[in-house]
Design an enzyme around this catalytic site. Sequence first.
Site, PDB file in Angstrom:
ATOM      1  N   VAL A 351       0.827  -1.420   0.020  1.00 23.90           N
ATOM      2  CA  VAL A 351       0.119   0.121  -0.060  1.00 23.90           C
ATOM      3  C   VAL A 351       0.739   1.289   0.060  1.00 23.90           C
ATOM      4  O   VAL A 351       0.435   2.254   0.044  1.00 23.90           O
ATOM      5  CB  VAL A 351      -1.084   0.137   1.089  1.00 23.90           C
ATOM      6  CG1 VAL A 351      -1.965  -1.027   1.044  1.00 23.90           C
ATOM      7  CG2 VAL A 351      -0.129  -0.040   2.488  1.00 23.90           C
ATOM      8  N   SER A 676     -16.453  -9.613  15.233  1.00 25.08           N
ATOM      9  CA  SER A 676     -17.468  -8.923  14.315  1.00 25.08           C
ATOM     10  C   SER A 676     -18.433  -9.766  13.521  1.00 25.08           C
ATOM     11  O   SER A 676     -19.178  -9.407  12.668  1.00 25.08           O
ATOM     12  CB  SER A 676     -16.533  -8.234  13.332  1.00 25.08           C
ATOM     13  OG  SER A 676     -15.811  -9.068  12.685  1.00 25.08           O
ATOM     14  N   LYS A 719     -13.419  -3.494   5.193  1.00 20.43           N
ATOM     15  CA  LYS A 719     -14.701  -4.509   4.895  1.00 20.43           C
ATOM     16  C   LYS A 719     -15.468  -3.563   4.201  1.00 20.43           C
ATOM     17  O   LYS A 719     -16.182  -4.471   3.237  1.00 20.43           O
ATOM     18  CB  LYS A 719     -15.258  -4.518   6.387  1.00 20.43           C
ATOM     19  CG  LYS A 719     -14.689  -5.245   7.387  1.00 20.43           C
ATOM     20  CD  LYS A 719     -15.302  -5.397   8.808  1.00 20.43           C
ATOM     21  CE  LYS A 719     -14.534  -6.110   9.813  1.00 20.43           C
ATOM     22  NZ  LYS A 719     -15.081  -6.149  11.091  1.00 20.43           N
TER      23      LYS A 719
END
Length: 807
Positions: A351, A676, A719
Amino acid sequence: MASLSRADVYASRYPLLILQSAVLFPGNAVTLAIGRAEAFRAVELARQQQAALVVVVYADGRRGDQLVHQVGTLARVAEVQLQAGQRLQVRLEGLRRVRLLAVDMAGAAPQARVEQLLPNVTPAAFAAVERVRALAGELQRQLGLPDGETLRVLETTDDPDRFADLLATQLVRDLPYRQRLLELVDPLERLEQLAGLIERELARRRPVVEPPTAAAPVPSRPSAEPAALLDEANEAREEAERLRRRLAECGAPPAVVERIEQEIDRLARMPQSAAEATVARTYIETVLSIPWAVETPETVELARARAILERDHFGLEQVKERLLDYLAVRALTGEQSGSGTVLCFVGPPGVGKTSLARSIAEALGRRFVTVSLGGIRDEAEIRGHRRTYLGAYPGRIVEALRRAGTRNPVILLDELDKLATDYRGDPAAALLEVLDPEQNRHFVDHYLDVPVDLSRVLFIATANSLAPLPRPLRDRLEAIVIEGYTEDEKREIGRRHLLPRQLAVHGLPERALELTDTAWHELIRGYTREAGVRELERQLAALCRKVAREMVERGLNANGGLPRRRVTPAVLRRYLGPAPYQELGVSPEPQVGVAYGLGATPLGGTLVPVEVLAMPGRGQLQVTGQAGEVLQESARAALSWVRAHAGHFGLAPDFAERMDLHVHLPEGALPKDGPSAGLALVVALVSALTGRPVRSDLAVTGEITLRGRVLPVGGLRQKVLAAQRAGLGGLLAPAGNRAEAARLPATVTRRLTVHWVETVEQALELMLLAPPEQSSSGVLSPSSEGGVKAGKRSRSTEASRDSHPHR
């Protein structure tokens, strides 16, 4: 002096150690580094037999013809240490002169049959000792040779044999001449050689040398030593002066100057052939190579820094803003005020963490050095090795300073989370001192053993995750999270940076390739699965290789007029083959018992389908698919909430006692954990028990409580990107994460709707559709066999279906 054992007196064969550049005199000791296999075996054989070994030198100083001198030294192995790289550090103590009678090189280790050469000490030898002792004292006053400690030993030694060998060890550096003195068995002959050697050296420095009167003159013989044999003493003195000049110019602190002055004086007194001299010289050179006073001027111009960041990186707007804030503070308050802040870029591979650090160094005008920490498990890699070990060297921090050549570089601590720990220490604990501004002003490397100021160094760290780091180390870092790129950002990075770079690497014209928007879309979705862009660059490199091959086959070159290759999805599949990645478990139609959860990993976000089957049984709950302990607890909590609200869904109160529930997470080879998935588990459980399908265009994430509250989760950006990558139309997220909505990419939120929920009931209202078959018998209830039968839809279900039609 070491003595011979009874076994050594009567032995006829000894292990043979052949050296290349060292002559050992009896009564003296030497430390050697042994790496050759035959030498290794000879030392091991001597240790096993608890016997001495014979030390000789190759006749020509090399191993070419395997010829050795016939006179050597019988020696005792005093100490052996195993060093890195399967090398031995051996300390030998000379015992007696010996003559080789036979050599056997065919066995497991070289061996030799020898006879001892005993000295014949005469009264003339004792008289020669007094004369040579006086000459040695005069030589020490003029040249500093031999050193003071050796001179004190000589003053108390009356044995001519030991006196001559000790003085020869200190004065003679030439290997052939040392061997010649070793072959002189008579102590008087050796003393005459040494007396003539010293007199000639003194005569070179004085027009007239008064002969000493303390002893009777000893007739001198013609010497066969090389001319100006003691020039090495001059070289040692010149070397010491050169090192002192460098020490005065390097700008080291007073404490360091004092310590190195002592080491230089010690080096000047050592024989240059001694192993300790090499160690001391390497140490001094290492300390002097550190940039104690060299500093790069820092320039902070926000406009220039912004231009550099925009030039090197696309997207990452929030990260760029944070870096500009950091640079603005440095511009206002000065360099030292920012030294306490250690930035840590945290995010998946590819990244741009390392390139961001390089851009900061360029914006500040500082030099940039990388220290790779991945896989380091030895504390000495950070703090350095102590000089008592063979092959010791400084730690990586000091080495980075030496490579940078300045005391204020930007040092990147790459892969900080990949540090390991074992019996050799904890490297992460060693970094605490390096990164603490209150301690790193006086950082002490074990090899240097002097304080080094690291306060002017700008440390930047990178990591894929902060979880593996110890809490004290995390406390010293300011984490800047880089969660990955959207598809639009990847496409622009590919067009602006990756494709031009690969075209240049492969020798292609600048505009040899042009990818259509649909080709970029398929390349990113079907051929890569990552948060960064490394795999994307590899796929672009594969395209360039195909085009380069076409050019060569057609006889063209970079200037040969190759037409621009327009890459469509069909051309992409022809070059790269079928797309290796397909989104898992995304069904075009709603399904019963299947909900799509979302997970965040160090590689980015991922879609996690949750499948539930209800079957007759005895109330067992089974969770498969490499579910971790926390995820299994979430499954039990979800089932408890459903049981507590069974009446609301038309389920019998004891339904759980008459059926088994199987929860499965596909891709069982990949471990999964975290709280989660709790909301997705509730949705899938209720769907399987009531027969109501789950919307397939929505994903869901959130931790649940037994009271039905939905708690915030981490990694929301990752997400959201995973949901977009899967082609979903929206997702359900905890209302506690609403504050993060402003940080979500606008290009993503325009295409993907985020529904914020506070309770499980709200999530079920949005996610569940009406059952496919309905009857007029009322609400759903378990059958007597443990199954379920259909009933009427509730008003809330109708409203949910009307307000949120399936896409």
